[in-house]
Design an enzyme around this catalytic site. Structure first.
Site: not given
Lengths: 173, 811
Positions: A97, A116
């Site tokens: 990511h 995250h």
């Protein structure tokens, strides 16, 4: 400036670890895939089969010193696994990511990213269990030699922070 | 998807660059779309690529959000080959460079005839001779408009049914809501219209609006400033990801304390706390505990459907403790005493109904409403979504919640506060008034009862998004089949002859003519007779606003596939055709109703709709200048030629005649009877909602191998003990059934799920939660989708466990 990759890029051996087997490159690291022949990955010994402990990841870097990976023996056959039990896999541990290092949670056998909160399953080819990446954990393609040594020969998936897994740089014509 | 899994082409510095707001959720993250000719590529040095990133060495963490899924190829209508890259915009204040897994996939979806987009509709499709065939626009519109006119003249507007989007983002936006509203409300004049996700034309937020408070009344920054965040019936990590990660998380991690100190001098401030109201332990709760520490997270795991009792118990308690804002109540509200009287419920009664221990109720009240050390009242932001909106009596719950918020002064201009819905899609609503009343007609029941002759499903699929869905699908399919049978016999018929045949089938034989206007063939369209191909943002210019009313122009950078068109221009084609037909028939009055559709572009629709009805000042040019940050509506005016917006609503007056917000009595009244009847009969409460990796009805996702690999069937989360008792393992196929229908999905054993509860992804293709949903609705026909009960049984092993992870989805 516009560049044609074929003419203007060359491979750079970033870090000595990348060139553990100097001059040896797997030219067709992913036979049958669209990637076949697109990148020249180094062939790199990682560890010996008999040195692996089930559920204890082993750090290494591939395809160069700037790309943290882990080798993992899971103790039972898993998708993409190699070895006599088809239980050995390896992944980039940078979250695809946004590049935070993931950590392996041995109790749940998951890679987890604290930035995250993406979670990946090494027992299912690095599949994202939940999270915000748009690809699974990049997988290192492995081979086992007759003498019991495991080597990395290529990758599937783009390592975070790169245009290309095998680093390229512009050179003057 | 890039053609390579392990490298991406970089945009050269002179690549065409446009702004794109994410197609999907209400957060509306800003993206940059780069487009440049193949085979050119930018260089790895920062100066040599449009991203300005140095790829000569690995980027440090958090420097970028970039993957092969964000790159694609495109051949345009002139035969030119292009690279396209769509990446999150670092300069956008909403997402600040982050992409969710949904928005991060946008480039993989672009219409290039390959991959996901190979399934797109590229031309109108007409049913005939037991098959579908492509048609030109002229033929398709002649059929649609001709049949419409016949029915309108013979039976009046109620013969014309519409299932109609009302949102922003893809399949919506101001241009498209306006054009369809102008056609359907002003032109056709039908009130037989329902909204994309529910069986009537109503608001999801009637109560809060009646109380003088629009549901989007604060800014995303308020989540950084709050002392306490309430997340009510809401799972923000999976459903409003970047609002949660970029604006809630810093507060929960203590990273917005300095900002609070600067904004609120002299006030006690600290790390934010969060309170979840949800019967289910969600992925968001697990993430919040990790980020904030368990001691700063409170999960009020209420019994399903008992929200009203929760808020009434808290209201009663804070009044008793005198933790209310008497000055605010006196100056800015009406009806306080009556609401307190009507809603009165002791903490003990509240606990007995909700199942939440009294100690937790007290703790929630203390965190949220007890004055802080500095003497200031806490800033409590109350965010809610479908747990309330699709809850047990929407109107009543929302009233009870807003009563509590008003009593504690947490709305009306106060920063770090607000009572806001989190939202599904972006918003983008501008339409002439709906001609029906309130409550609006229950359209899906009317269809089942045999009413209506022609049904148009516009950018939505009620087969997957209604209650009592199995019966709805069965009846619509059966009525459509009557028309199909008639059409099958119409060999060699002209359009005029075909209209006669269809008219007979729908008026004499009980048939229903079904049109779907959409990106892909949808289940509700596939049983019908006409499909019209539409466009998405990027293929057209489109304006919408996000959950903090931030309006952006999402810019066109490519053409729609084939001869597909933006929805607003499809509506215009239909309008123009009807105008011509009525002019030809000598009916000037009817022709006049379809005037004003002479639009050359979506900008004409915008100028006719938004600018004439909302704000003349907002132009495409001015929005373009503001890029991905746009302007927060309503627009206050211009400053140095730039639009100036509004951060927080109701700083002085609420949206009522006297400017005062209204308390509304909302006594607890138990479960809606139809839901209670299923609860009495079946063992599992069937909770439902979205899943992180998938968007709404999966209209893109179901064509995307990357998504279907992870979710080959509809998720059904079940707890460990129930799974063991029923012999269910992760990956097994399971059936859920009750008096309304049966449906199925793929089991996922999740340890945090309580006994007697399951959670189902709401709108799969094969697994449809609505098949189990009762016809229980509130006084405005808002469905209680979240309130049904069913039995669960194992069907068998579909081998999903060989390719789908069964690991916990909780961090």
């Amino acid at each position: 400036m516009t560049l044609s990759r074929r003419n203007f890029f060359k491979l750079t051996g970033l870090g000595a670890a990348a060139a553990a087997t100097p001059g040896a490159f797997a030219q067709n690291a992913m036979p049958g895939s669209a990637d076949a022949g697109r990148q020249a990955y180094p062939v790199q010994p990682i560890a010996r089969l008999d040195a692996l402990v089930v559920n204890q990841p082993l750090d290494f870097a591939y395809p160069d010193a700037g790309s943290a990976c882990q080798l993992l023996r899971l103790g039972h056959a898993v998708p993409g696994g190699i070895g006599p039990q088809q239980d050995i896999v390896a992944y980039s541990i940078l979250c695809p990511h946004m590049g935070c290092p993931t950590s392996y949670e041995s109790s749940s056998r998951r890679y987890k990213c604290g930035c995250h909160f993406s979670v990946f399953d090494p027992e299912m080819g690095g599949q994202q269990v939940i999270g915000q990446a748009t690809q699974d954990l990049p997988r290192v393609l492995l081979e086992l030699d007759d003498d019991g040594s495991i080597r990395a020969v290529g990758m599937v998936g783009l390592v975070y922070g790169r245009q290309s897994n095998v680093m390229v740089q512009e050179v003057s014509a | 998807m890039s053609q390579f899994s392990d490298r991406i082409p970089l945009p050269p510095v002179d690549a065409q660059t446009t702004n794109l707001t994410c197609h999907f959720c209400i957060v509306g993250c800003g993206y940059k779309a780069y487009k440049w000719p193949r085979p050119q590529e930018g260089g790895p040095a920062a100066a040599d690529n449009a991203l300005g990133l140095d790829f000569t060495r690995p980027l440090p963490p958090l420097a970028a959000c970039l993957s092969p899924a964000m790159v694609n190829n495109l051949r345009d209508k002139e035969g030119q080959d292009w690279h396209v890259m769509i990446v999150p915009d670092k300069d956008c204040v909403v997402n600040q460079g982050q992409a969710s897994t949904r928005g991060g996939m946008m480039a993989s979806l672009i219409a290039n005839g390959q991959g996901v987009s190979a399934s797109r509709l590229t031309a109108p499709m007409v049913y005939g001779g037991t098959n579908w065939r492509p048609a030109g626009w002229e033929e398709a519109i002649a059929l649609y408009a001709g049949l419409t006119q016949r029915l309108l003249d013979a039976e009046g507007p109620d013969a014309l049914l519409f299932n109609l989007f009302d949102h922003g983002g893809a399949g919506g936006g101001y241009e498209n809501t306006w054009a369809t509203g102008k056609l359907i409300f002003s032109g056709l004049g039908t009130s037989m219209v329902r909204i994309h996700n529910r069986p009537a034309y109503n608001s999801e937020c009637h109560a809060t609006r009646d109380m003088g408070i629009n549901e989007l009344n604060n800014s995303y920054e308020d989540a950084e400033l709050a002392d306490v965040l309430w997340s009510i019936g809401n799972n923000p990590y999976e459903t409003q990801t970047n609002y949660f990660l970029v604006h809630w998380l810093p507060n929960l991690q203590g990273n917005s304390v300095a900002k609070k100190q600067a904004r609120f001098p002299g006030e006690t401030v600290g790390r934010g706390r969060i309170i979840f109201v949800d019967p289910r332990r969600t992925a968001s709760i697990a993430v919040a505990e990790q980020a904030a520490g368990r001691e700063n997270v409170l999960h009020l795991a209420i019994n399903p459907g008992t929200d009203t009792a929760l808020f009434n118990g808290l209201l009663t308690y804070v009044v008793e403790q005198d933790w209310i804002d008497r000055e605010f109540i006196a100056a800015r509200t009406t009806g306080f005493d009556a609401a307190v009287q009507a809603n009165r419920l002791s903490l003990e009664e509240c606990s007995a109904i909700t199942g939440v221990p009294v100690a937790q109720l007290r703790q929630a009240a203390e965190w949220s409403y007890r004055p802080k050390a500095s003497g200031h009242r806490p800033r409590a932001m109350h965010a809610y979504e479908k747990g309330i909106i699709w809850g047990n009596d929407n109107y009543r719950i929302q009233s009870a919640l807003v009563d509590l918020v008003l009593a504690t002064g947490n709305v009306g201009g106060r920063r770090g506060a607000g009572v806001v819905r989190m939202g599904g899609h972006q918003e983008g609503y501008v339409r002439p008034p709906f001609p029906g009343g309130r409550p609006a007609p229950f359209i899906d029941e009317a269809v089942i009862a045999g009413q209506g002759r022609m049904l148009t499903a516009w950018a939505c699929d009620a087969f997957r998004s209604t209650l009592n869905a199995q019966q709805y699908r069965a009846v619509v399919t059966k009525r459509a089949a009557i028309v199909r049978e008639a059409i099958d016999q119409a060999r060699g018929a002209s359009t005029a002859e075909l209209i006669d045949i269809i008219f007979d089938a729908v008026t004499q034989k009980g048939g229903l003519f079904v049109t779907s206007i959409d990106l892909y063939p949808k289940p509700i369209g596939e049983i019908g007779h006409l499909m019209l191909p539409a466009a998405v943002p990027g293929e057209m210019n489109l304006t919408s606003m996000n959950g903090e009313r931030r309006m952006r122009l999402s810019e066109k950078f490519m053409d729609p596939p084939g001869i597909a068109k933006p929805d607003c221009l499809i509506a215009a084609e239909i309008g123009k055709a009807l105008q011509a037909l009525y002019t030809q028939a000598g009916n000037a009055a009817m022709a006049a109703r379809f005037a004003g559709f002479d639009w050359a572009s979506e900008e004409d629709a915008f100028n006719d709709g938004f600018r004439q009805n909302e704000s003349e000042l907002v132009t495409y040019e001015r929005l373009r200048a503001l890029g991905n940050n746009g302007v927060q509506l309503p627009v206050q005016g211009l400053e140095n030629g730039q639009l100036v917006g509004t951060e927080v609503l109701y700083t002085e007056r609420f949206a009522t005649e006297d400017g005062r917000a209204r308390f509304q009595p909302a006594p607890w009244s138990g479960l809606l009877p139809l839901a209670q009847a299923q609860k009495d009969k079946y063992p599992f409460w069937v909770n439902n909602g979205r899943v992180n990796e998938l968007w709404q009805t999966l209209y893109n996702d179901e064509h995307n191998p990357a998504r279907m690999g992870r979710w080959p069937a509809t998720l059904v989360e079940i707890g460990t003990a129930d799974a063991a008792r029923l012999g269910i393992a992760s990956g097994d196929l399971v059936e859920l059934y009750n008096d309304y229908g049966s449906t199925q999905g793929m089991a996922h054993v999740e340890p945090g799920i309580r006994e007697g509860q399951v959670f189902m992804m709401a709108m799969g293709r094969q697994g449809v939660m609505g098949d189990l949903a009762t016809t229980a609705v509130d006084e405005n026909v808002l469905p209680y989708y979240k309130g049904t009960w069913a039995a669960v049984r194992r069907l068998g092993d579909a081998a999903y466990s060989a390719s789908v992870t069964g690991k916990s989805r909780h961090y």
